[in-house]
Scaffold this motif. Structure first.
Motif, PDB file in Angstrom:
ATOM      1  N   ASN A 153       0.828  -1.208   0.000  1.00 52.13           N
ATOM      2  CA  ASN A 153       0.000   0.000   0.000  1.00 52.13           C
ATOM      3  C   ASN A 153       0.861   1.256   0.000  1.00 52.13           C
ATOM      4  O   ASN A 153       0.544   2.232  -0.684  1.00 52.13           O
ATOM      5  CB  ASN A 153      -0.942  -0.005   1.211  1.00 52.13           C
TER       6      ASN A 153
ATOM      7  N   ARG B 214       2.194   1.669  -3.451  1.00 53.36           N
ATOM      8  CA  ARG B 214       1.153   2.198  -4.341  1.00 53.36           C
ATOM      9  C   ARG B 214       0.947   3.690  -4.103  1.00 53.36           C
ATOM     10  O   ARG B 214       0.827   4.470  -5.050  1.00 53.36           O
ATOM     11  CB  ARG B 214      -0.157   1.444  -4.118  1.00 53.36           C
TER      12      ARG B 214
ATOM     13  N   ARG C  99       1.577   6.566  -6.686  1.00 53.80           N
ATOM     14  CA  ARG C  99       0.573   7.570  -7.061  1.00 53.80           C
ATOM     15  C   ARG C  99       1.120   8.980  -6.861  1.00 53.80           C
ATOM     16  O   ARG C  99       0.887   9.862  -7.692  1.00 53.80           O
ATOM     17  CB  ARG C  99      -0.695   7.373  -6.213  1.00 53.80           C
TER      18      ARG C  99
END
Length: 169
Positions: A90, A93, A97
Motif C-alpha cells: 500500500n 502504491r 501515485r
C-alpha cells in the motif's frame, strides 16, 4: 479273566501311589525354576517396555504441545508478514501515485510553459506580421486613395516606392 487283569482291577485308582508324588514334585520343581528364573526377566522386560511406552506417550504429548506452539508462532509470524507485505504494498502504491501525480504536475507545468512560450512567440510573430502589413499596406492605401481622388504629383502616379524613398508629399 486273567490273573493279571485281576491285580490291576483290584488296585484303586483313586488312591495315589508314588508316581503321582514324584510327578507332583517334578512339577513343583519346574514351576519353582520357572517362577524364580524365567518369570523375573520377563517381568523386568515387560516393566521396561511399559515404562518406555509411558515415556513415549509423555514425549509424544510434549512434542504435540511443542508442535502446536510452533505452529501458532508460525501462523502469527505468517499473518504479521502478510500484514507487513500489505502495508509495504500500500505504501508503494501510494508512493507510486504521489510520484505519478508529481510527474503529471511537472508535465502539466511544462506543457503550460510551452503553451505560454508558443503563445507569446505567436503573438510576437502576429505583431511583427501586423506591423509589416501596416508598413506595406499604408503606402498602398495612400496610393490607392490618391488614385481614387485622382491626384497626381508632377504628372506621375504616386507609388509606394516613391513614398518610401521620401518623394511623397
Amino acid at each position: 479273566m486273567s490273573p493279571r487283569t485281576d491285580v490291576v482291577a483290584q488296585q484303586n485308582f483313586l488312591i495315589p501311589n508314588g508316581t503321582f508324588f514324584v510327578e507332583l514334585a517334578i512339577f513343583l520343581i519346574v514351576l519353582g525354576v520357572i517362577w524364580f528364573f524365567v518369570v523375573p526377566p520377563i517381568r523386568k522386560v515387560l516393566e521396561e517396555r511399559e515404562a518406555r511406552i509411558s515415556e513415549t506417550a509423555v514425549t509424544a504429548k510434549e512434542a504435540a504441545d511443542v508442535f502446536a506452539e510452533a505452529e501458532a508462532r508460525y501462523n502469527t509470524a505468517l499473518e504479521k508478514a502478510r500484514a507487513e507485505a500489505a502495508e509495504i504494498r500500500n505504501e508503494a502504491r501510494a508512493e507510486g501515485r504521489a510520484i505519478l501525480e508529481e510527474l503529471r504536475g511537472e508535465a502539466q507545468q511544462e506543457a503550460d510553459h510551452i503553451v505560454e512560450e508558443t503563445t507569446a512567440q505567436l503573438r510576437a510573430e502576429a505583431d511583427q506580421v501586423a506591423a509589416e502589413l501596416r508598413e506595406s499596406v499604408e503606402p498602398l492605401a495612400h496610393d490607392l486613395a490618391d488614385r481614387m481622388l485622382g491626384r497626381n504629383m508632377n504628372g506621375r502616379t504616386r507609388t509606394s516606392a516613391g513614398h518610401q524613398r521620401g518623394q511623397g508629399s
